[in-house]
Design a protein around this motif. Structure first.
Motif, PDB file in Angstrom:
ATOM      1  N   ARG A  75      -5.453  16.641   3.044  1.00 53.90           N
ATOM      2  CA  ARG A  75      -4.784  15.377   3.355  1.00 53.90           C
ATOM      3  C   ARG A  75      -4.536  15.316   4.852  1.00 53.90           C
ATOM      4  O   ARG A  75      -4.161  16.324   5.469  1.00 53.90           O
ATOM      5  CB  ARG A  75      -3.454  15.282   2.599  1.00 53.90           C
ATOM      6  CG  ARG A  75      -3.633  15.156   1.096  1.00 53.90           C
ATOM      7  CD  ARG A  75      -2.326  15.283   0.324  1.00 53.90           C
ATOM      8  NE  ARG A  75      -1.590  16.513   0.550  1.00 53.90           N
ATOM      9  CZ  ARG A  75      -1.924  17.698   0.050  1.00 53.90           C
ATOM     10  NH1 ARG A  75      -3.001  17.831  -0.700  1.00 53.90           N
ATOM     11  NH2 ARG A  75      -1.194  18.781   0.297  1.00 53.90           N
TER      12      ARG A  75
ATOM     13  N   GLU B  51     -10.687   7.845   1.925  1.00 56.43           N
ATOM     14  CA  GLU B  51     -11.107   9.194   1.544  1.00 56.43           C
ATOM     15  C   GLU B  51     -12.422   9.464   2.258  1.00 56.43           C
ATOM     16  O   GLU B  51     -13.387   8.735   2.069  1.00 56.43           O
ATOM     17  CB  GLU B  51     -11.289   9.262   0.026  1.00 56.43           C
ATOM     18  CG  GLU B  51     -11.405  10.681  -0.477  1.00 56.43           C
ATOM     19  CD  GLU B  51     -11.299  10.732  -1.990  1.00 56.43           C
ATOM     20  OE1 GLU B  51     -10.170  10.870  -2.503  1.00 56.43           O
ATOM     21  OE2 GLU B  51     -12.344  10.601  -2.647  1.00 56.43           O
TER      22      GLU B  51
ATOM     23  N   GLN C 236      -3.028  -0.435   9.179  1.00 56.07           N
ATOM     24  CA  GLN C 236      -2.912   0.778   8.372  1.00 56.07           C
ATOM     25  C   GLN C 236      -4.060   0.824   7.384  1.00 56.07           C
ATOM     26  O   GLN C 236      -4.466  -0.195   6.836  1.00 56.07           O
ATOM     27  CB  GLN C 236      -1.585   0.747   7.613  1.00 56.07           C
ATOM     28  CG  GLN C 236      -1.411   1.920   6.685  1.00 56.07           C
ATOM     29  CD  GLN C 236      -0.143   1.826   5.863  1.00 56.07           C
ATOM     30  OE1 GLN C 236       0.781   1.110   6.215  1.00 56.07           O
ATOM     31  NE2 GLN C 236      -0.107   2.539   4.758  1.00 56.07           N
ATOM     32  N   GLN C 237      -4.594   2.018   7.160  1.00 61.10           N
ATOM     33  CA  GLN C 237      -5.648   2.152   6.161  1.00 61.10           C
ATOM     34  C   GLN C 237      -5.540   3.500   5.471  1.00 61.10           C
ATOM     35  O   GLN C 237      -5.096   4.488   6.059  1.00 61.10           O
ATOM     36  CB  GLN C 237      -7.038   1.980   6.796  1.00 61.10           C
ATOM     37  CG  GLN C 237      -7.329   2.896   7.975  1.00 61.10           C
ATOM     38  CD  GLN C 237      -8.706   2.657   8.575  1.00 61.10           C
ATOM     39  OE1 GLN C 237      -9.687   2.539   7.846  1.00 61.10           O
ATOM     40  NE2 GLN C 237      -8.782   2.590   9.892  1.00 61.10           N
ATOM     41  N   GLY C 238      -5.922   3.515   4.226  1.00 58.79           N
ATOM     42  CA  GLY C 238      -5.996   4.738   3.449  1.00 58.79           C
ATOM     43  C   GLY C 238      -7.442   4.917   3.033  1.00 58.79           C
ATOM     44  O   GLY C 238      -8.009   4.041   2.380  1.00 58.79           O
TER      45      GLY C 238
ATOM     46  N   PRO D 110       0.819  -1.222   0.000  1.00 59.86           N
ATOM     47  CA  PRO D 110       0.000   0.000   0.000  1.00 59.86           C
ATOM     48  C   PRO D 110       0.851   1.268   0.000  1.00 59.86           C
ATOM     49  O   PRO D 110       0.497   2.262  -0.622  1.00 59.86           O
ATOM     50  CB  PRO D 110      -0.808  -0.103   1.292  1.00 59.86           C
ATOM     51  CG  PRO D 110      -0.804  -1.560   1.634  1.00 59.86           C
ATOM     52  CD  PRO D 110       0.497  -2.106   1.108  1.00 59.86           C
ATOM     53  N   LEU D 111       1.984   1.245   0.699  1.00 58.87           N
ATOM     54  CA  LEU D 111       2.863   2.412   0.721  1.00 58.87           C
ATOM     55  C   LEU D 111       3.457   2.657  -0.652  1.00 58.87           C
ATOM     56  O   LEU D 111       3.569   3.795  -1.106  1.00 58.87           O
ATOM     57  CB  LEU D 111       3.986   2.221   1.745  1.00 58.87           C
ATOM     58  CG  LEU D 111       3.549   2.168   3.211  1.00 58.87           C
ATOM     59  CD1 LEU D 111       4.727   1.820   4.099  1.00 58.87           C
ATOM     60  CD2 LEU D 111       2.938   3.478   3.636  1.00 58.87           C
TER      61      LEU D 111
ATOM     62  N   ALA E 253       0.776   4.154  -2.833  1.00 60.23           N
ATOM     63  CA  ALA E 253       0.563   5.558  -2.477  1.00 60.23           C
ATOM     64  C   ALA E 253       1.720   6.409  -2.986  1.00 60.23           C
ATOM     65  O   ALA E 253       1.513   7.499  -3.522  1.00 60.23           O
ATOM     66  CB  ALA E 253       0.425   5.704  -0.964  1.00 60.23           C
TER      67      ALA E 253
ATOM     68  N   GLN F 233      -4.508   8.876   5.679  1.00 59.63           N
ATOM     69  CA  GLN F 233      -3.646   7.712   5.910  1.00 59.63           C
ATOM     70  C   GLN F 233      -3.608   7.528   7.418  1.00 59.63           C
ATOM     71  O   GLN F 233      -3.146   8.418   8.141  1.00 59.63           O
ATOM     72  CB  GLN F 233      -2.226   7.962   5.385  1.00 59.63           C
ATOM     73  CG  GLN F 233      -2.111   7.968   3.882  1.00 59.63           C
ATOM     74  CD  GLN F 233      -2.358   6.592   3.277  1.00 59.63           C
ATOM     75  OE1 GLN F 233      -1.920   5.570   3.784  1.00 59.63           O
ATOM     76  NE2 GLN F 233      -3.086   6.577   2.177  1.00 59.63           N
TER      77      GLN F 233
ATOM     78  N   ASN G 133      -2.585  12.782   7.745  1.00 60.23           N
ATOM     79  CA  ASN G 133      -1.848  11.603   8.201  1.00 60.23           C
ATOM     80  C   ASN G 133      -2.083  11.503   9.695  1.00 60.23           C
ATOM     81  O   ASN G 133      -1.893  12.486  10.424  1.00 60.23           O
ATOM     82  CB  ASN G 133      -0.347  11.745   7.915  1.00 60.23           C
ATOM     83  CG  ASN G 133      -0.062  11.789   6.431  1.00 60.23           C
ATOM     84  OD1 ASN G 133      -0.656  11.051   5.655  1.00 60.23           O
ATOM     85  ND2 ASN G 133       0.831  12.665   6.028  1.00 60.23           N
TER      86      ASN G 133
ATOM     87  N   GLN H  93      -8.203  13.066   2.221  1.00 60.04           N
ATOM     88  CA  GLN H  93      -7.531  11.789   1.990  1.00 60.04           C
ATOM     89  C   GLN H  93      -6.746  11.463   3.256  1.00 60.04           C
ATOM     90  O   GLN H  93      -5.831  12.197   3.632  1.00 60.04           O
ATOM     91  CB  GLN H  93      -6.616  11.890   0.773  1.00 60.04           C
ATOM     92  CG  GLN H  93      -7.379  12.165  -0.499  1.00 60.04           C
ATOM     93  CD  GLN H  93      -6.510  12.644  -1.645  1.00 60.04           C
ATOM     94  OE1 GLN H  93      -5.383  13.065  -1.464  1.00 60.04           O
ATOM     95  NE2 GLN H  93      -7.062  12.584  -2.846  1.00 60.04           N
TER      96      GLN H  93
END
Length: 200
Positions: A43, A190, A186-188, A14-15, A18, A179, A45, A177
């Motif tokens: 964004r 929107e 971990q999740q990303g 996933p990283l 991204a 992260q 984080n 968005q």
């Protein structure tokens, strides 16, 4: 040990995706920043590690203040001051539950609108590019960066990260968005005003 090493590329996938997306945006971004500057999009984080919660919010100034030029009028200066005051209250802005016992350890707010000096190297390069191709480029793309480190005495009470107050406070923000790194992984994601919460 070998099994762990074999799993590592999949954990980092996933990283990598991204990063590739950021690099792709960079290829098409004439402003030279690492990520695309898109009005209406912010964004965030977020990382929860033990009792420490780190939040890093990046947004075009347009989303928060309503403009991106230097504040010269009294009305513009008042708006910038009001936005800065709102950003200086992360416990309210991120709607953190009182039961989590979070206190602000450090916070940093950066933006050319707050009087921070813009990176002159970028402007020199832009001027050089403008001279080279014969076109004048106007770069009025101001960003606002807010970085918070919070210490939470009861991090177990942090069940969700609710961004509804950000959308309510800054209605020009249409989506964020996110992260998120937490003990559950971990999740990303929107998020939008209609679906503004995500689970830790």
């Amino acid at each position: 040990m070998r099994r762990l090493l074999l799993a590592l590329p999949f954990a980092l996938l996933p990283l990598a995706v991204a990063h590739a997306a950021v690099e792709h945006d960079h290829d098409h971004d004439e402003h030279g920043s690492l990520s695309a500057h898109e009005h209406g999009v912010g964004r965030l984080n977020a990382a929860l590690d033990g009792q420490t919660l780190e939040l890093e919010l990046e947004s075009p100034a347009m989303n928060l203040v309503g403009f991106e030029h230097a504040a010269t009028t009294d009305a513009d200066k008042a708006k910038v001051a009001a936005v800065r005051a709102q950003l200086e209250k992360p416990l309210v802005l991120f709607n953190l539950p009182k039961a989590a016992g979070c206190v602000v350890a450090t916070q940093e707010l950066e933006s050319p609108l707050f009087g921070d000096k813009p990176d002159t190297d970028d402007h020199d390069e832009d001027d050089h590019e403008a001279a080279k191709d014969g076109h004048e480029h106007h770069h009025d793309h101001s960003e606002i960066h807010a970085h918070y480190q919070l210490s939470c005495s009861a991090p177990g009470a942090l069940k969700t990260l609710d961004l509804a107050n950000i959308f309510n406070t800054f209605p020009a923000t249409q989506k964020i968005q996110v992260q998120l790194i937490s003990p559950s992984g971990q999740q990303g994601v929107e998020v939008t005003a209609k679906a503004a919460a995500l689970k830790f």
